[in-house]
Motif scaffolding. Sequence first.
Motif, PDB file in Angstrom:
ATOM      1  N   SER A  20       0.843  -1.197   0.000  1.00  0.00           N
ATOM      2  CA  SER A  20       0.000   0.000   0.000  1.00  0.00           C
ATOM      3  C   SER A  20       0.882   1.253   0.000  1.00  0.00           C
ATOM      4  O   SER A  20       1.954   1.265   0.605  1.00  0.00           O
ATOM      5  CB  SER A  20      -0.908   0.014   1.231  1.00  0.00           C
ATOM      6  OG  SER A  20      -1.854  -1.026   1.161  1.00  0.00           O
ATOM      7  N   LYS A  21       0.393   2.287  -0.700  1.00  0.00           N
ATOM      8  CA  LYS A  21       1.091   3.577  -0.753  1.00  0.00           C
ATOM      9  C   LYS A  21       0.183   4.640  -0.134  1.00  0.00           C
ATOM     10  O   LYS A  21      -1.040   4.522  -0.207  1.00  0.00           O
ATOM     11  CB  LYS A  21       1.446   3.963  -2.192  1.00  0.00           C
ATOM     12  CG  LYS A  21       2.537   3.100  -2.808  1.00  0.00           C
ATOM     13  CD  LYS A  21       1.999   1.814  -3.402  1.00  0.00           C
ATOM     14  CE  LYS A  21       3.088   0.932  -3.957  1.00  0.00           C
ATOM     15  NZ  LYS A  21       2.565  -0.353  -4.463  1.00  0.00           N
ATOM     16  N   TYR A  22       0.791   5.678   0.422  1.00  0.00           N
ATOM     17  CA  TYR A  22      -0.044   6.707   1.008  1.00  0.00           C
ATOM     18  C   TYR A  22       0.599   8.086   0.902  1.00  0.00           C
ATOM     19  O   TYR A  22       1.791   8.232   0.578  1.00  0.00           O
ATOM     20  CB  TYR A  22      -0.404   6.377   2.463  1.00  0.00           C
ATOM     21  CG  TYR A  22       0.736   6.282   3.450  1.00  0.00           C
ATOM     22  CD1 TYR A  22       1.067   7.364   4.263  1.00  0.00           C
ATOM     23  CD2 TYR A  22       1.452   5.089   3.600  1.00  0.00           C
ATOM     24  CE1 TYR A  22       2.087   7.269   5.206  1.00  0.00           C
ATOM     25  CE2 TYR A  22       2.472   4.989   4.529  1.00  0.00           C
ATOM     26  CZ  TYR A  22       2.788   6.074   5.325  1.00  0.00           C
ATOM     27  OH  TYR A  22       3.810   5.980   6.241  1.00  0.00           O
ATOM     28  N   TRP A  23      -0.225   9.095   1.161  1.00  0.00           N
ATOM     29  CA  TRP A  23       0.151  10.506   1.072  1.00  0.00           C
ATOM     30  C   TRP A  23      -0.130  11.133   2.433  1.00  0.00           C
ATOM     31  O   TRP A  23      -1.219  10.985   2.971  1.00  0.00           O
ATOM     32  CB  TRP A  23      -0.698  11.155  -0.016  1.00  0.00           C
ATOM     33  CG  TRP A  23      -0.573  12.628  -0.233  1.00  0.00           C
ATOM     34  CD1 TRP A  23      -1.505  13.583   0.060  1.00  0.00           C
ATOM     35  CD2 TRP A  23       0.510  13.327  -0.858  1.00  0.00           C
ATOM     36  NE1 TRP A  23      -1.070  14.827  -0.334  1.00  0.00           N
ATOM     37  CE2 TRP A  23       0.172  14.706  -0.902  1.00  0.00           C
ATOM     38  CE3 TRP A  23       1.742  12.927  -1.377  1.00  0.00           C
ATOM     39  CZ2 TRP A  23       1.010  15.672  -1.457  1.00  0.00           C
ATOM     40  CZ3 TRP A  23       2.578  13.891  -1.928  1.00  0.00           C
ATOM     41  CH2 TRP A  23       2.215  15.239  -1.961  1.00  0.00           C
ATOM     42  N   CYS A  78       5.333  11.309   0.001  1.00  0.00           N
ATOM     43  CA  CYS A  78       4.918  10.044  -0.623  1.00  0.00           C
ATOM     44  C   CYS A  78       5.550   8.933   0.210  1.00  0.00           C
ATOM     45  O   CYS A  78       6.768   8.956   0.451  1.00  0.00           O
ATOM     46  CB  CYS A  78       5.457   9.948  -2.051  1.00  0.00           C
ATOM     47  SG  CYS A  78       4.711  11.065  -3.239  1.00  0.00           S
ATOM     48  N   ARG A  79       4.733   7.943   0.605  1.00  0.00           N
ATOM     49  CA  ARG A  79       5.273   6.885   1.448  1.00  0.00           C
ATOM     50  C   ARG A  79       4.704   5.522   1.042  1.00  0.00           C
ATOM     51  O   ARG A  79       3.648   5.431   0.419  1.00  0.00           O
ATOM     52  CB  ARG A  79       4.968   7.143   2.935  1.00  0.00           C
ATOM     53  CG  ARG A  79       5.497   8.487   3.448  1.00  0.00           C
ATOM     54  CD  ARG A  79       5.658   8.477   4.954  1.00  0.00           C
ATOM     55  NE  ARG A  79       6.818   7.690   5.376  1.00  0.00           N
ATOM     56  CZ  ARG A  79       7.059   7.326   6.633  1.00  0.00           C
ATOM     57  NH1 ARG A  79       6.188   7.650   7.579  1.00  0.00           N
ATOM     58  NH2 ARG A  79       8.131   6.641   6.955  1.00  0.00           N
ATOM     59  N   ASP A  92       9.132   3.120   6.758  1.00  0.00           N
ATOM     60  CA  ASP A  92       8.498   3.137   5.441  1.00  0.00           C
ATOM     61  C   ASP A  92       9.308   4.007   4.488  1.00  0.00           C
ATOM     62  O   ASP A  92       9.688   5.135   4.835  1.00  0.00           O
ATOM     63  CB  ASP A  92       7.083   3.731   5.539  1.00  0.00           C
ATOM     64  CG  ASP A  92       6.125   2.819   6.294  1.00  0.00           C
ATOM     65  OD1 ASP A  92       6.541   1.702   6.646  1.00  0.00           O
ATOM     66  OD2 ASP A  92       4.976   3.240   6.525  1.00  0.00           O
ATOM     67  N   PRO A  93       9.580   3.515   3.265  1.00  0.00           N
ATOM     68  CA  PRO A  93      10.249   4.363   2.271  1.00  0.00           C
ATOM     69  C   PRO A  93       9.430   5.637   2.056  1.00  0.00           C
ATOM     70  O   PRO A  93       8.195   5.603   1.993  1.00  0.00           O
ATOM     71  CB  PRO A  93      10.257   3.501   1.006  1.00  0.00           C
ATOM     72  CG  PRO A  93      10.146   2.097   1.518  1.00  0.00           C
ATOM     73  CD  PRO A  93       9.292   2.175   2.758  1.00  0.00           C
ATOM     74  N   SER A  94      10.113   6.787   1.960  1.00  0.00           N
ATOM     75  CA  SER A  94       9.398   8.057   1.852  1.00  0.00           C
ATOM     76  C   SER A  94      10.149   9.026   0.946  1.00  0.00           C
ATOM     77  O   SER A  94      11.366   8.905   0.755  1.00  0.00           O
ATOM     78  CB  SER A  94       9.203   8.674   3.243  1.00  0.00           C
ATOM     79  OG  SER A  94      10.459   8.881   3.878  1.00  0.00           O
TER      80      SER A  94
END
Length: 433
Positions: A20-23, A78-79, A92-94
């Motif tokens: 999952s990706k998130y903002w 962006c993560r 988490d990569p960001s």
Amino acid sequence: MESWDVACVFQAQEVYQRYSKYWCRGQYDATCEKIVETKGEEKEERSGRVSIRDHADNLTFIVTMENLTADDAGSYWCRIQTVWLLDVWSHDPSFHVNVFVSTGSLSLTGPSSVTGTLGGSLCVQCWYKEVYQRYSKYWCRGQYDATCEKIVETKGEEKEERSGRVSIRDHADNLTFIVTMENLTADDAGSYWCRIQTVWLLDVWSHDPSFHVNVFVSTGSLSLTGPSSVTGTLGGSLCVQCWYKEVYQRYNKYWCRGQYDATCEKIVETKGEEKEERSGRVSIRDHADHLTFIVTMENLTADDAGSYWCRIQTVWLLDVWSYDPSFHVNVFVSTAPSKTTGRTTCQAVPAAFPGLNTNQNLSMEEPLTCCSGSLLSSVHFLLLVFLKLPLFLTLIGAVLWVNRPPRGCGGIKPKEDNPQCSAPFPGRPCPGT
């Protein structure tokens, strides 16, 4: 009310494809406040005025912020969600994104970004409302519109104005002006503005209509070049012409779509012959004698706008390790049709393209098939007026002469019981008269 997109890419990191990706928003990534998140599927997720969509095949996800307000400006991230517990210990990569909101103006619009290659050129086309038709337009650079540094400006006439490697020209009849940047360097990348001069004093209090444009300069490939951007109208067509070096003359060429060249999705491809290949509404044709190929997109829709690539197939396996020469093209679709309908803008051959043979015959009769309409129509009109019409009238006259009613000697029509005589010599009466 405007919208804004940001594309976050995790290229060459396929390990994150199904995460999952998130903002989120905040000064630091580990403590930022989540706004919207994907659910691991390629569908849009929304939270109020913000939406997110994962394009896993292209290893990218896109965040859209709509109906922007001044409060939307700030620090975002962006993560990618890699742990179940999201807290200060999360790794988490960001990636950090600063969002700025300009006062802007819907009176002026254009591309949000354009990309050129080192040593090449790029064009930026901005549209304005008719009320600004006779105002001066200009191109400036800076983080904010009110304080940007003016580079080049029109003088209220439809002629090109130049400042060094940058030129501008207003096309008032089409309510558009075009900026061209030549011989690009890495330092040319940055934040620019299309603006209209509406007050005499240009300072921080100026309310000139403005539109923000991000300019990117890629290392690209000088083996292949073309227009940095093209624009068409809804329901219309556009053509893209790309040039290549002679060494690639017999290779297949193709047109693909995607954020990056190595992962773009192929749409249509030549088969090594000088004939048109088609895929739905998109066609491609290689003109090997002129070291160019042309892509045509027909019946344009809003969804056709996006990032595309001209590419040359040099390896059998097309994957992330492919080194096919490529050139990036931004396609824009305008809702407003041009006032000069039926006219197609053609790209000129680059002045200093390394692969072009200067002794080559550059006849435009065949290669520029998508750009020859106005010339052909004018030639046809001249033929109609000066050749076809007189010939048609001559034929009509000949038919009428052949089918004229028979006359007797002296112009008297013969009676039924008096056969028509034939004078042995012209000018003498018939025998017996």
